[in-house]
Design an enzyme around this catalytic site. Sequence first.
Site: not given
Ligand SMILES: NC(=O)c1ccc[n+]([C@@H]2O[C@H](COP(=O)([O-])OP(=O)(O)OC[C@H]3O[C@@H](n4cnc5c(N)ncnc54)[C@H](O)[C@@H]3O)[C@@H](O)[C@H]2O)c1
Length: 243
Positions: A131, A144
């Site tokens: 991130s 985080y």
């Molecule tokens: N959306 C953003 O703005 C953003 C920004 C920076 C980084 N990220 C990173 O991108 C990645 C994906 O994020 P996203 O926005 O798609 O999140 P999201 O919450 O929309 O999706 C995350 C997925 O991971 C699954 N998950 C979470 N914890 C879990 C666990 N313990 N075991 C199995 N599955 C699990 C959830 O069920 C979900 O399907 C993450 O690592 C997040 O930190 C997202």
Amino acid sequence: MASASRALITGGAKGIGAAVCRQLARDGMIVAFCDRDAPSGRILADEIGANFAPIDVTDDQAVASWLEAAGPFDVLVNNAGVDQHAFFTDTNRADWRRLLAVNLEATFSFTHGVLPHMQKRGYGRIVNIASEAGRLGSKGGAVYAAAKAGVLGFTRSIARENARFGVTANAVLPGPICTPMVEKAIEEFGEKVRMDLENLTLLRRLGTPEEVAAVVGFLASPAASFVTGEAIGVSGGMGCGAA
Ligand SMILES: NC(=O)c1ccc[n+]([C@@H]2O[C@H](COP(=O)([O-])OP(=O)(O)OC[C@H]3O[C@@H](n4cnc5c(N)ncnc54)[C@H](O)[C@@H]3O)[C@@H](O)[C@H]2O)c1
């Protein structure tokens, strides 16, 4: 690489992970993914013809058994992540443990599980979803951000240790992307959060999961053979500093 790559994506049922699963399937890879959200995972697995495991990435035993049964893999995308919106002084040890377990330690366990095969084969692609918070910090997301900074250090170390095996490791750093994770924060704290997030970027908008998946798709491909140890922002210019 004559045969299709076998790719594993963690947290693939929704958001960025789901877009990555679709992208890699479109790119001709054999896709397997896991997620703790079983209903969403099953729907996506049917849609793209993937192997899906309804497991929690922090359950070491379930992860080891699934890797054994579903592997080996040539591509690993460590994507599963959770965040928390609270000032550090309002969090406790249980919060820290949960954030580190999902965002950092699961990245260790999946990487540990897939690397021996990649090393033996002399080919592998590891893409870790970190991130921009990991390099810029995050007000209301200290642990985080610390976990994601850890992912960056881990990625570069794995790149250093495994270059001699033909295995690359890179990190993708999303900025604010419109996924359930961000929608939840907007729901909880109001529309101002959306504007604040948009204003963090030079492009003044949220990104889409597909925009992240396109970069992951490149890094996961044989074409990215001279790219390793990198941290690539997909953040509308957020990595440049103040917008
Ligand atoms: N959306 C953003 O703005 C953003 C920004 C920076 C980084 N990220 C990173 O991108 C990645 C994906 O994020 P996203 O926005 O798609 O999140 P999201 O919450 O929309 O999706 C995350 C997925 O991971 C699954 N998950 C979470 N914890 C879990 C666990 N313990 N075991 C199995 N599955 C699990 C959830 O069920 C979900 O399907 C993450 O690592 C997040 O930190 C997202």
